[in-house]
Design a protein around this motif. Structure first.
Motif, mmCIF file in Angstrom:
data_model
loop_
_atom_site.group_PDB
_atom_site.id
_atom_site.type_symbol
_atom_site.label_atom_id
_atom_site.label_comp_id
_atom_site.label_asym_id
_atom_site.label_seq_id
_atom_site.Cartn_x
_atom_site.Cartn_y
_atom_site.Cartn_z
ATOM 1 N N SER A 1 0.829 -1.211 0.000
ATOM 2 C CA SER A 1 0.000 0.000 0.000
ATOM 3 C C SER A 1 0.861 1.258 0.000
ATOM 4 O O SER A 1 0.502 2.263 -0.615
ATOM 5 C CB SER A 1 -0.933 -0.007 1.209
ATOM 6 N N ILE B 1 -5.220 -1.954 -8.463
ATOM 7 C CA ILE B 1 -4.148 -2.217 -7.500
ATOM 8 C C ILE B 1 -3.030 -3.018 -8.152
ATOM 9 O O ILE B 1 -1.845 -2.699 -8.015
ATOM 10 C CB ILE B 1 -4.707 -2.958 -6.270
ATOM 11 N N TYR C 1 -6.241 1.873 3.610
ATOM 12 C CA TYR C 1 -5.754 0.800 2.739
ATOM 13 C C TYR C 1 -6.272 -0.587 3.112
ATOM 14 O O TYR C 1 -6.464 -1.443 2.242
ATOM 15 C CB TYR C 1 -4.222 0.796 2.691
ATOM 16 N N LEU D 1 -1.723 4.016 -1.180
ATOM 17 C CA LEU D 1 -3.000 3.945 -0.470
ATOM 18 C C LEU D 1 -2.858 4.596 0.903
ATOM 19 O O LEU D 1 -1.867 4.384 1.596
ATOM 20 C CB LEU D 1 -3.453 2.488 -0.320
#
Length: 236
Positions: A40, A116, A50, A45
């Motif tokens: 992350s 992601i 996250y 994030l």
């Protein structure tokens, strides 16, 4: 299954064991929840948000392999209470902390969320990160390098397998003889935190077996995934 793999290493690392307080001890490799935090940080994030992207454990997979032999050192550190008169020398507390020395790992990761997955691949390829990557503590800076993207093949067999990664107990077959304690190999078992809720409460713990010198283990597992180079890995 298509996965991304990258190497993660640093001079020192510390992944605090949950049952130690005044003399913190460290795990031998980063728990899955810590790896999620590292990923992350790479893709940017927010630290308060996250974990919401990693609550459905069917959507992502993580595996970790130990590269360098596990070495631990301990030294004393001075902790200062900064809430009141932190400049006074009598306001310090000295404790001994255990650290990993020259830790290195290979991380295998995939996520069904392509935003992601592709964002991580892009940052790994360009060797960039949004937030600083560390090995447990902010002072213990880490480096990483992209190893590649590859398609893994699922293998299910009741025979012995040479597993490159650490192995959760739940992935071992239901048998009394599932680990071959080969000569010159050091196999350990430790209880690890596995998953964490958004409020940072651990939702799952499990015993993990690993070879502390970074060698493969001969095990009987329910299933494993084979890389293009023939290495066999087990996901959490």
């Amino acid at each position: 299954m298509e996965v991304l793999s990258f190497k993660l290493w640093g001079d020192f690392g510390h992944f605090k064991k949950f049952y130690t307080t005044t003399s913190p001890l460290t795990f031998e490799f980063p728990p899955p929840a810590t790896i999620i935090g590292i990923i992350s940080a790479i893709i940017g994030l927010d630290k308060k948000e996250y974990l919401h992207s990693f609550q459905n454990h069917e959507e992502f997979s993580i595996a970790v392999a130990i590269v360098n032999p596990v070495k631990k050192v301990r030294w004393s550190q001075n902790l200062i209470d900064t809430k009141q008169h932190f400049w006074l020398i009598d306001n310090r507390t000295q404790i001994r902390i255990e650290f990993l020395k020259n830790p290195a790992f290979v991380i295998y990761f995939r996520h069904k969320n392509q935003n992601i997955h592709k964002k991580l691949q892009q940052h790994l390829e360009q060797h960039t990160c949004v937030y600083t990557v560390s090995l447990g503590l902010s002072e213990l800076l880490a480096n990483f390098s992209y190893l590649g993207k590859e398609t893994l093949q699922l293998e299910t067999s009741a025979t012995w397998q040479q597993i490159r990664t650490v192995v959760p107990f739940s992935k071992l077959q239901n048998d009394s003889n599932v680990i071959d304690f080969e000569p010159n190999k050091e196999v350990f078992k430790t209880n690890y935190p596995i998953w964490m809720e958004p409020d940072r409460v651990v939702s799952k713990r499990e015993d993990i077996v690993f070879e502390r010198n970074g060698q493969s283990m001969r095990c009987k597992v329910k299933e494993c995934w084979v890389t293009g180079g023939g290495e066999k890995i087990v996901f959490f």
